[in-house]
Write a protein that holds these residues in place. Structure first.
Motif, PDB file in Angstrom:
ATOM      1  N   UNK A 174      -1.040  14.084  -7.043  1.00 36.38           N
ATOM      2  CA  UNK A 174      -0.063  14.294  -8.117  1.00 36.38           C
ATOM      3  C   UNK A 174       1.019  13.222  -8.103  1.00 36.38           C
ATOM      4  N   UNK A 175       1.542  12.919  -6.919  1.00 34.69           N
ATOM      5  CA  UNK A 175       2.714  12.039  -6.859  1.00 34.69           C
ATOM      6  C   UNK A 175       2.383  10.580  -7.098  1.00 34.69           C
ATOM      7  N   UNK A 176       1.116  10.212  -6.952  1.00 39.87           N
ATOM      8  CA  UNK A 176       0.707   8.839  -7.268  1.00 39.87           C
ATOM      9  C   UNK A 176      -0.065   8.808  -8.590  1.00 39.87           C
TER      10      UNK A 176
ATOM     11  N   UNK B 251       0.875  -1.176   0.000  1.00 40.74           N
ATOM     12  CA  UNK B 251       0.000   0.000   0.000  1.00 40.74           C
ATOM     13  C   UNK B 251       0.913   1.227   0.000  1.00 40.74           C
ATOM     14  N   UNK B 252       0.724   2.137  -0.938  1.00 42.34           N
ATOM     15  CA  UNK B 252       1.561   3.347  -1.009  1.00 42.34           C
ATOM     16  C   UNK B 252       0.806   4.532  -0.426  1.00 42.34           C
ATOM     17  N   UNK B 253       1.442   5.219   0.552  1.00 47.02           N
ATOM     18  CA  UNK B 253       0.860   6.458   1.082  1.00 47.02           C
ATOM     19  C   UNK B 253       1.859   7.590   0.810  1.00 47.02           C
ATOM     20  N   UNK B 254       1.374   8.652   0.159  1.00 48.11           N
ATOM     21  CA  UNK B 254       2.291   9.654  -0.388  1.00 48.11           C
ATOM     22  C   UNK B 254       1.979  11.067   0.093  1.00 48.11           C
ATOM     23  N   UNK B 255       2.995  11.891  -0.001  1.00 46.27           N
ATOM     24  CA  UNK B 255       2.914  13.336   0.235  1.00 46.27           C
ATOM     25  C   UNK B 255       4.093  13.907  -0.543  1.00 46.27           C
TER      26      UNK B 255
ATOM     27  N   UNK C  85      -5.273   0.869  -7.973  1.00 40.02           N
ATOM     28  CA  UNK C  85      -6.449   1.380  -7.270  1.00 40.02           C
ATOM     29  C   UNK C  85      -6.087   2.578  -6.397  1.00 40.02           C
ATOM     30  N   UNK C  86      -7.073   3.437  -6.137  1.00 42.59           N
ATOM     31  CA  UNK C  86      -6.804   4.651  -5.360  1.00 42.59           C
ATOM     32  C   UNK C  86      -7.981   4.965  -4.444  1.00 42.59           C
TER      33      UNK C  86
ATOM     34  N   UNK D 220       1.197  -2.809  -7.132  1.00 40.61           N
ATOM     35  CA  UNK D 220       0.822  -2.005  -5.959  1.00 40.61           C
ATOM     36  C   UNK D 220      -0.639  -2.299  -5.641  1.00 40.61           C
ATOM     37  N   UNK D 221      -0.934  -2.493  -4.370  1.00 41.02           N
ATOM     38  CA  UNK D 221      -2.303  -2.838  -3.967  1.00 41.02           C
ATOM     39  C   UNK D 221      -3.236  -1.646  -4.135  1.00 41.02           C
ATOM     40  N   UNK D 222      -2.780  -0.478  -3.657  1.00 43.05           N
ATOM     41  CA  UNK D 222      -3.609   0.727  -3.663  1.00 43.05           C
ATOM     42  C   UNK D 222      -2.696   1.902  -3.322  1.00 43.05           C
ATOM     43  N   UNK D 223      -3.052   3.100  -3.767  1.00 44.47           N
ATOM     44  CA  UNK D 223      -2.239   4.287  -3.499  1.00 44.47           C
ATOM     45  C   UNK D 223      -3.138   5.417  -2.995  1.00 44.47           C
ATOM     46  N   UNK D 224      -2.612   6.178  -2.011  1.00 44.78           N
ATOM     47  CA  UNK D 224      -3.333   7.323  -1.432  1.00 44.78           C
ATOM     48  C   UNK D 224      -2.340   8.462  -1.248  1.00 44.78           C
ATOM     49  N   UNK D 225      -2.812   9.692  -1.347  1.00 46.22           N
ATOM     50  CA  UNK D 225      -1.913  10.824  -1.104  1.00 46.22           C
ATOM     51  C   UNK D 225      -2.621  11.881  -0.256  1.00 46.22           C
ATOM     52  N   UNK D 226      -1.867  12.541   0.602  1.00 45.08           N
ATOM     53  CA  UNK D 226      -2.376  13.682   1.373  1.00 45.08           C
ATOM     54  C   UNK D 226      -1.650  14.937   0.907  1.00 45.08           C
ATOM     55  N   UNK D 227      -2.343  15.780   0.157  1.00 44.74           N
ATOM     56  CA  UNK D 227      -1.712  17.003  -0.365  1.00 44.74           C
ATOM     57  C   UNK D 227      -2.765  18.072  -0.618  1.00 44.74           C
TER      58      UNK D 227
END
Ligand SMILES: [Zn+2]
Ligand SMILES: [Zn+2]
Ligand SMILES: [Zn+2]
Ligand SMILES: [Zn+2]
Lengths: 470, 470
Positions: free
Chosen positions: A406-408, A286-290, A417-418, A355-362
């Motif tokens: 943006x980054x994912x 699981x990718x978590x991005x900023x 998935x997102x 990748x299972x799923x990606x989320x970003x906080x921005x």
């Protein structure tokens, strides 16, 4: 205090908690969400990064110092495989910036800031007549002779919105206005800041020139300065300088502009990455991005130190509560502001992995108000569980597909998935890309709500099955 | 709309209006207050002055342009004896200004502005260690060796207050801090802005050095920057650079400062004065004042274009409604911000004449919430009539003596009666002396309430008898 905090937990995990309480006299170990109740991890990351490093423009020594700081912090927090994955990117830096209205009225300075990738006026600056356009569409519709040789001013009517929906529409003046004006012979472009506040702090942000188009000076003035320009423009229009049989020639509104930004060529940036290793090495992460970089004007508290604080606090709480099945990968992307170079570099290096799923906080530090999904059919129950888990924090379920950050973005476009944990953007464009993006603008109560929502979501995602997510 | 406007008029002049309506089928001519109901005079003065002239620093060409503008405007409005009474005053102008925190953390710029009368750092700037003081009293109490050779930083805890009462107490850091620090060997003084907002717009304002004290560089940083300095200071205090048997030496907080203001020597300013001639040439005049000059950072909308708009609109409405018994003298003072030179010049020229009463509007454009009097015993009924006339606009009667404003201060100290129509200052120190003092901060509804209250008051004062006022 305690009962108030308990309420959302009981509501969110109602069946589980009540059953457990009835069956055992020894309370269970605190869950990830319990740990997040008293979170100060997100605040500390935001405070420490903005205090000890401050502004961290992509490609500069300040961003490099931020990456060094980030690697140390993520290691100290107990994350694994902490590394800085470097990449090169074209680097633009701000120079002097001054603007003034010099006629037909008394000369007055304007609060101005160059847009990223702006051309330079040279050290002597330039002087020209302003061509006023009430909107980007008016500018597009105008004949070329209104534009050629002029300083184009593009106005707009952006207003605050919880979902930030004005940014895309009104932002065109910034994203593509200078390029379009350059191609039509304008000598410079000034835009009303793509912002919703009324302080004399202009909003920067990137613009882009097509290959083969020589960048012209491009800058934003603050909303109060744009108001002033509009008032002067209207008054100048009614000053008759030359009468003709067909009407009169109004007085030109004259502007002086000095912008001396520079291009430093290819410089080094990097993505700082850390893992919470999952118990099942075969499961996709699981990718978590900023993003770690910021504009140079403020200290990048809401954009995006707070985002890094939120995703990292959530990963830490899930890790501390017990090893998850899937690896959680924390991505603090570099060089987002100036063209999403970090997101592209991550995709180039890792896009061929599953990748299972990606989320970003921005989108600042204000509360999450809505959750949107873009998940495979197999994840229907997973989405329901997440919507149920975040509902007690005031988060409603949306019906739009998640768009990711943006980054994912490259991952999501490639089919990963997102989920979007959408933040309240009502205040965001008051502060975004200005000197005013500083720590005092972060509301600790809303920041904590973000962490609770992210932790509840991430605990579910990181323990999801291979039948649910790729 | 109409009935809502009518309500305060009926309440305020109840007896009179109802009696008149009962006695005559032809309605009476509109009173001064009726005319003020739909006032846009105050707004137009504020808008036109700030749009066409903008910042108008005392002693500069911009202030001279504002005086020329003012004379034309007051003549066009039909006032009599409109004139510019010149005087000379020492003139200080801002230069470059830059500050940054350069250690022990990553270098960060600060939003800084010089205080009026600040010394210069020279073109190369200076670097020094910060000596932090949590309050002005802490600074006064500190031993000299804490101060000598240092950049003194004076913090404070000013909060918004309706009556603006924090300004006197916390303002000492600005008024007298730099002089006191210079005498004790400081190399520069930085203060937390005497302001209540959280934007990166530092608040300027005058400071003063005693004769014989060489001015040192003196500047204000914005509240968010002061917060950042405090955070860095606290962190630096816990960094151990040298251990001794008695404890440890903390890391110094290092600052770089560049300020290049200049003194231009004696320059010309002036008071713009206009009269509404009274029907009784023997009666002493009523003086209504504001100041025409502004600081150089904003356009001086709330400080004090709006004040000039308010007093002038009130005088115009009283004049139009019918010639008053007493002359109304409108004083748009010059060079208030930098030492009340206009007020002193007016007193030098006219202080030997009898004045009935003096009032000033110089606390923004928000509503009048209280009226205070400093009147002779003979004016007891006059004060009651005014309190009754303004009560319908939400104005309560205070129990403090009126203090007058800066520009009428010399008159009031010499015994001229005064009335304070006190404005709501809750927002005033968010904007005061910053770049953010611009037209958009003026609330047209509250501005109109000011004009109504001033008109009601002035109509009574200008028709008061010689038994009531000197
Ligand atoms: Zn961002
Ligand atoms: Zn951004
Ligand atoms: Zn003032
Ligand atoms: Zn002032």
């Amino acid at each position: 205090m305690k009962s108030a905090h308990l309420l959302p937990r009981i509501a969110g995990f109602a069946a589980l908690c009540l059953a457990t309480a009835a069956a055992a006299s020894i309370p269970p170990p605190p869950s990830a969400v319990d740990r997040a109740q008293n979170d100060d991890i997100a605040w500390k990351i935001t405070e420490d990064l903005t205090t000890e490093i401050g502004p961290r423009m992509a490609g500069t020594e300040a961003e490099a110092a931020a990456r060094k700081w980030a690697v140390e912090r993520l290691k100290a927090m107990g994350f694994q495989n902490v590394r800085d994955e470097p990449f090169a990117m074209p680097t633009w830096v701000r120079g002097e910036e001054e603007a003034s209205l010099i006629g037909p009225f008394h000369t007055q300075p304007l609060a101005v800031t160059a847009l990223g990738n702006s051309g330079s006026t040279g050290a002597k600056g330039l002087v020209g007549d302003v061509a006023y356009f009430a909107s980007y569409d008016d500018f597009l519709a105008a004949p070329d002779h209104y534009i050629k040789g002029k300083i184009v001013f593009i106005d707009h009517q952006m207003a605050p919105a919880q979902d930030g929906s004005g940014y895309g529409q009104y932002g065109r003046a910034r994203f593509t206005g200078p390029n379009a004006a350059a191609k039509r012979g304008a000598i410079a472009v000034i835009i009303r800041s793509i912002g919703t506040d009324s302080h004399r702090n202009p909003h920067t942000g990137n613009t882009n020139f097509e290959a083969g188009v020589a960048p012209i000076p491009a800058a934003a003035i603050s909303n109060p300065d744009a108001d002033q320009l509009v008032r002067q423009w209207r008054r100048a229009q009614s000053i008759r300088t030359k009468e003709t049989p067909l009407g009169y020639t109004p007085a030109p509104l004259r502007m002086k502009l000095l912008l001396t930004p520079r291009n430093l060529g290819q410089q080094q940036s990097g993505n700082v990455i850390a893992d919470v290793p999952g118990s099942d090495p075969a499961a996709s992460p699981v990718v978590v991005a900023c993003h770690l970089d910021s504009w140079d004007l403020g200290t990048g508290a809401i954009d995006d130190a707070a985002g890094c604080g939120i995703v990292t606090a959530a990963a830490k709480h899930v890790m501390t509560a017990g090893q998850p099945r899937r690896t959680i990968r924390i991505l603090w992307a570099g060089a987002e502001e100036v063209g999403v170079h970090g997101g592209r570099a991550y995709f180039a290096a890792h896009g061929n992995q599953k990748h299972a799923v990606a989320l970003e906080s921005d989108f600042g530090a204000d509360r999450v108000w809505r959750v949107d999904f873009k998940l495979p059919e197999s994840a229907k129950s997973l989405a329901d569980r997440i919507a149920l888990a975040v509902a007690p924090y005031g988060v409603t379920r949306g019906s739009s597909p998640a768009s990711g950050g943006a980054d994912i973005g490259a991952l999501v476009r490639a089919g990963v998935p997102a989920i979007d944990l959408r933040q309240d953007g009502t205040r965001y464009f008051d502060l975004h890309h200005t000197t005013d993006d500083t720590l005092d603008k972060v509301d600790p109560v809303q920041l904590r709500q973000n962490v609770l929502v992210w932790t509840a979501t991430l605990a579910i995602l990181a323990n999801s099955s291979d039948n649910e997510l790729p």
